[in-house]
Design an enzyme around this catalytic site. Structure first.
Site, mmCIF file in Angstrom:
data_model
loop_
_atom_site.group_PDB
_atom_site.id
_atom_site.type_symbol
_atom_site.label_atom_id
_atom_site.label_comp_id
_atom_site.label_asym_id
_atom_site.label_seq_id
_atom_site.Cartn_x
_atom_site.Cartn_y
_atom_site.Cartn_z
ATOM 1 N N GLY A 71 43.025 41.474 41.485
ATOM 2 C CA GLY A 71 41.440 41.875 41.466
ATOM 3 C C GLY A 71 41.212 41.654 39.886
ATOM 4 C CB CYS A 73 44.335 37.666 37.469
ATOM 5 S SG CYS A 73 45.612 38.662 38.117
#
Length: 513
Positions: A71, A73
């Protein structure tokens, strides 16, 4: 003992998430869905085949190691792309790249560069001869500003009071070397340290001390002056030995009491605090309610009283410290609380502490009069699944004293790799269920203290423990057949375990594959 990078990332990430307005989150999501596809991608996509060639081609390159399921990233992606587009116009261009570290093909790269959490960004300088952690902002404007500084000289010359005003930010740490001439051993050593630590700090150098804030033309040179936005604000050193200079900067650049709140300006200090191997005292309370000032005054006094002890101090707002509560196994109904984690990872807890109890409780800790606190889930009453559940309160009995060969997985509920591995472990355990000498088990490492016999720096981490106490990191394949084959080849029978126990040294063996 230092806290693992994976956990530190979670601690700080939760604080960032809690401090981000909903509108900003919605804006990031919209950019992720639509904005990124609108323009050609400026971020260079690399894999194991072309990685070394790309590093050799560019004197300066930033690489993001990411996982598609992560998430954080996904949130970074549009900001990273925006920054890449802007930095491509820089003279010379600053290259931003990314590697899918979740791809099997690229996992050797992740291992080589010690990637323990996502996203991890690394700066590759001089064709990869100098590699540093990226420690800058995670939004486009901040990334651009930070990286433009990183490609210039490690230390900027201050030739006028205007230069000093422009360079020295009273909200950040700034380190200045003051010299009689810009040559010689002291100057060379200062520049060496500036180059080495440039991703952590801003450096400057000058021939004129009176150009600096609170400057004095009569200062005895050479001198290193460190400006900081906390405690005594300015500290000096005249020791230009490289190691001594690094130690001076490290010791001077952390507040006597680190604050854990929603302010991202405090996160660099938090990072240093949690990475330290020293004992850590942490006071958690609600900053906005109750007698906060009374606690703060007493706690800062305690930090001063015990400044000669090998211990660091932190004060945390419960609203920003959810990651810390998860890591240490704390509950909000225990606040205000003080907890100590010593160098061996033992924890000592005082819940519902009062201001006038803090100093006496700390003295009890230093006198060795406190009993450790252990984070553990309840021992399961029913444990009949193929993969057995172990917790901190029974892991030694289950793993080391059961007389069985145990493959134990340390996992995190939110970890994508762990979720992928779960059905594979179930399949392997089912295949081996008729073998009474073998058990496959798992422990939620976010809800239980991991025993000191295991080094868990990321998830999932697997160890194989034999009846004789031999403890081996599992580093083989991740298919059910490969796991079963490894266990069959490495397991001990009851007779073998007895023979090894009789001939083994007192301490259990710790091997590596």
């Amino acid at each position: 003992m230092a806290i693992s990078k994976a956990w530190i990332s979670l601690l700080l990430a939760l604080a960032v998430v809690l401090s981000a307005p909903a509108a900003r989150a919605e804006e990031a999501a919209a950019a992720e869905e639509g904005g990124e596809a609108a323009a050609a991608e400026a971020v260079l996509t690399l894999d194991a085949d072309g990685f070394d060639e790309a590093v050799a081609k560019h004197p300066f390159m930033v690489v993001e190691f990411y996982a598609p399921w992560c998430g954080h990233c996904k949130k970074l992606a549009p900001e990273y792309e925006k920054a890449a587009q802007e930095l491509s116009k820089h003279d010379p261009p600053i290259v931003l790249a990314k590697v899918d570290a979740n791809d099997e093909k690229n996992k050797p790269l992740a291992t080589k560069y010690e990637i323990q959490g996502f996203p991890t960004l690394k700066i590759f300088r001089n064709q990869g001869k100098n590699i540093q952690e990226y420690k800058g902002p995670r939004e486009a404007e901040g990334i651009v500003e930070y990286l433009k500084k990183q490609v210039g000289p490690a230390s900027k010359e201050i030739k006028s009071p205007e230069d000093a005003t422009n360079l020295i930010d009273d909200k950040k740490i700034y380190i200045v070397g003051i010299f009689s001439e810009l040559s010689g051993t002291e100057y060379t050593n200062f520049m060496e340290v500036a180059e080495k630590l440039r991703s952590d700090y801003d450096f400057g150098h000058t021939l004129h001390a009176n150009h600096l804030p609170r400057g004095d033309a009569a200062v005895e040179r050479p001198l290193v002056r460190l400006f900081k936005p906390f405690d005594e604000l300015v500290v000096d050193s005249k020791d230009f030995d490289v190691t001594a200079l690094e130690k001076f900067i490290d010791a001077s650049s952390t507040p006597k009491v680190v604050t854990f709140d929603k302010n991202p300006d405090n996160h660099p200090y938090l990072l240093k605090f949690f990475q330290s191997s020293a004992a850590k005292a942490m006071l958690f309370l609600n900053f906005s309610t109750g007698p906060f000032e009374s606690f703060k005054s007493v706690y800062y006094g305690a930090a001063e009283e015990f400044k000669d002890k090998e211990i660091k101090f932190l004060i945390g707002d419960v609203e920003a410290s959810q990651g810390a509560f998860q890591y240490f196994g704390l509950r909000e109904d225990q606040v205000p609380l003080i907890i100590i984690q010593d160098g061996d990872s033992k924890k000592f807890l005082k819940a519902h502490v009062e201001p006038d109890q803090i100093v006496s409780w700390l003295k009890e800790y230093f006198d060795g009069k406190l009993s450790p606190f252990r984070k553990s889930e309840p021992i399961p009453e029913v444990n009949d699944e193929p993969v057995k559940v172990v917790v901190a309160d029974n892991v030694h009995d289950f793993v080391f004293k059961s007389g069985k060969n145990v493959l134990v997985e340390f996992y995190a509920p939110w970890c994508g790799h762990c979720k992928k591995l779960a059905p594979i472990l179930d399949e392997a355990a089912t295949t081996l269920k008729s073998d009474e000498d073998v058990v496959i088990a798992k422990m939620d490492a976010t809800a239980n203290d991991v025993p000191s016999e295991f080094d868990v720096q990321g998830y999932p981490t697997l160890y194989f423990v034999t009846p004789s106490g031999k403890t081996v990191p599992y580093e083989s394949g991740r298919t059910a057949d490969e796991i079963v084959d490894f266990i069959k080849k490495n397991k001990e029978t009851a007779g073998q375990a007895t023979e090894k126990a009789e001939s083994a040294p007192a301490e259990p063996l710790k091997d590596e594959l």
